[in-house]
Design a protein around this motif. Structure first.
Motif, PDB file in Angstrom:
ATOM      1  N   ASN A  17      24.596  18.529  75.416  1.00  0.00           N
ATOM      2  CA  ASN A  17      25.335  19.028  76.580  1.00  0.00           C
ATOM      3  C   ASN A  17      26.264  17.936  77.083  1.00  0.00           C
ATOM      4  OD1 ASN A  17      26.162  20.368  78.887  1.00  0.00           O
ATOM      5  ND2 ASN A  17      24.323  19.856  80.059  1.00  0.00           N
ATOM      6  N   GLY A  19      29.013  16.242  79.508  1.00  0.00           N
ATOM      7  CA  GLY A  19      29.673  16.241  80.808  1.00  0.00           C
ATOM      8  C   GLY A  19      30.980  15.471  80.692  1.00  0.00           C
TER       9      GLY A  19
ATOM     10  N   ALA C  20      32.307  13.247  87.643  1.00  0.00           N
ATOM     11  CA  ALA C  20      31.972  13.846  88.938  1.00  0.00           C
ATOM     12  C   ALA C  20      30.991  12.945  89.698  1.00  0.00           C
ATOM     13  CB  ALA C  20      31.356  15.225  88.727  1.00  0.00           C
ATOM     14  N   VAL C  21      30.031  12.393  88.975  1.00  0.00           N
ATOM     15  CA  VAL C  21      28.979  11.583  89.604  1.00  0.00           C
ATOM     16  C   VAL C  21      28.991  10.157  89.054  1.00  0.00           C
ATOM     17  CG1 VAL C  21      26.455  11.300  89.807  1.00  0.00           C
ATOM     18  CG2 VAL C  21      27.473  13.571  90.056  1.00  0.00           C
TER      19      VAL C  21
ATOM     20  N   ILE E  39      19.505  11.141  88.705  1.00  0.00           N
ATOM     21  CA  ILE E  39      18.639  11.850  87.780  1.00  0.00           C
ATOM     22  C   ILE E  39      19.476  12.941  87.095  1.00  0.00           C
ATOM     23  CG2 ILE E  39      16.599  11.316  89.162  1.00  0.00           C
ATOM     24  CD1 ILE E  39      16.639  14.133  90.271  1.00  0.00           C
ATOM     25  N   THR E  40      18.908  13.638  86.140  1.00  0.00           N
ATOM     26  CA  THR E  40      19.684  14.717  85.536  1.00  0.00           C
ATOM     27  C   THR E  40      19.791  15.885  86.525  1.00  0.00           C
ATOM     28  OG1 THR E  40      17.726  15.698  84.527  1.00  0.00           O
ATOM     29  CG2 THR E  40      18.971  14.167  83.177  1.00  0.00           C
ATOM     30  N   LYS E  41      20.903  16.585  86.401  1.00  0.00           N
ATOM     31  CA  LYS E  41      21.096  17.805  87.190  1.00  0.00           C
ATOM     32  C   LYS E  41      19.918  18.754  86.927  1.00  0.00           C
ATOM     33  CE  LYS E  41      24.431  21.671  87.391  1.00  0.00           C
ATOM     34  NZ  LYS E  41      25.396  22.372  86.522  1.00  0.00           N
TER      35      LYS E  41
ATOM     36  N   GLY F  19      26.625  16.868  89.488  1.00  0.00           N
ATOM     37  CA  GLY F  19      27.738  16.818  88.550  1.00  0.00           C
ATOM     38  C   GLY F  19      27.481  17.777  87.403  1.00  0.00           C
ATOM     39  N   ALA F  20      28.166  17.586  86.290  1.00  0.00           N
ATOM     40  CA  ALA F  20      27.964  18.470  85.143  1.00  0.00           C
ATOM     41  C   ALA F  20      26.614  18.185  84.485  1.00  0.00           C
ATOM     42  CB  ALA F  20      29.090  18.276  84.129  1.00  0.00           C
ATOM     43  N   VAL F  21      26.266  16.903  84.374  1.00  0.00           N
ATOM     44  CA  VAL F  21      25.033  16.495  83.684  1.00  0.00           C
ATOM     45  C   VAL F  21      24.093  15.753  84.630  1.00  0.00           C
ATOM     46  CG1 VAL F  21      24.128  14.986  81.853  1.00  0.00           C
ATOM     47  CG2 VAL F  21      26.157  16.373  81.412  1.00  0.00           C
ATOM     48  N   MET F  22      24.668  14.951  85.518  1.00  0.00           N
ATOM     49  CA  MET F  22      23.881  14.093  86.390  1.00  0.00           C
ATOM     50  C   MET F  22      23.862  14.638  87.819  1.00  0.00           C
ATOM     51  SD  MET F  22      22.942  11.705  84.354  1.00  0.00           S
ATOM     52  CE  MET F  22      22.418  10.276  85.313  1.00  0.00           C
TER      53      MET F  22
END
Lengths: 69, 69, 69, 69, 69, 69
Positions: A17, A19, C20-21, E39-41, F19-22
């Motif tokens: 995945n 980002g 984004a982060v 951390i991960t989303k 975010g997208a991943v985090m």
């Protein structure tokens, strides 16, 4: 190159995945493997760790490096 | 308590080696398990990671937390 | 403030990539520097590490803190 | 095996100090090298990081893996 | 020098325990402080984290850097 | 499950940023707490750490695990 990090668990990528900056990689660990955890002596004694104990090795995902032949 | 670190591999303690401050715990991971690695998008693309790839999850021993029921 | 992390390599920012982060910062390390790695005694002996060996210091990018005067 | 951790600084072992469980390895980094640091977007903006900035890459010694050909 | 690691909790040293290579430093954190966890989303959603939740910030002792004025 | 990571600071979530991943989670640490830092003996001696010293515990945000009851 041989590396000092002996903990290497073999598996198969199940998902990638992407980002903007990071990528999350899901890996199915398929083979048994011996890993070493370094913790404080105080924590080892606090948990009363001894041979034969059933335990979990807990690892934050940011700490895992992916290797590919 | 539930924790954000989802990577938890079950196993059995094979050896405990106590130093003055640190302890080294050897754990035989016995069950297959799904783990997530977070790497840079750039590294994921550099390795060309995709579903089905055979990979290794490499973990420095200082990064592993031990959990016990 | 003085900090316990003695490994400080000086360099110049070559690229900043904002997500984004997260942000990815590329740094050109320009000066030689002495760094200390802490590994298990077992790994040090397994690699047969001794003075004069040519080695690589491998570092996951999530582990690097950026300092700026 | 290729690994996702792209930060690899070449150098020479200057000292090996063995404890009961841990070993401290001093490495003289001798060649310039490009490394990537992953920090929060918020920290990157807080430091105002931009191309050309003189910075330090700060690394805790427990985070360094040693590789040897 | 300003550093990207914004998480800095102030406290007082309660104990210093020296081993051959490592030292264990106990610190009483005395002041409230705002810290950021990445951390991960997926984990954030798995825990259902939202403003106002009572949580614990869990940190392995090898990950803490000590700063002193 | 009891875990070896004894450093657990209680607090309240102030912000969640996906975010997208985090995800970035801001936590207000509200209670005093005793934490243990593992550093090299050399760094402990270099900083002259002793009981009563006022210090900061510095933690990179990628190293923090979030726990929720």
């Amino acid at each position: 190159m041989k590396i000092s990090a002996k903990n290497q668990l073999n598996g198969e990528v199940k998902n990638v995945n992407l980002g903007a900056v990071m990528a999350s990689i899901k890996i199915e660990v398929e083979e048994p493997g011996l890993i070493t955890a370094l913790i404080t002596k105080e924590s080892a004694e606090g948990l009363g760790l001894k041979e034969g104990d059933k335990v979990s090795a807990i690892i934050k995902s940011t700490e895992i490096i992916v290797g590919k032949e």
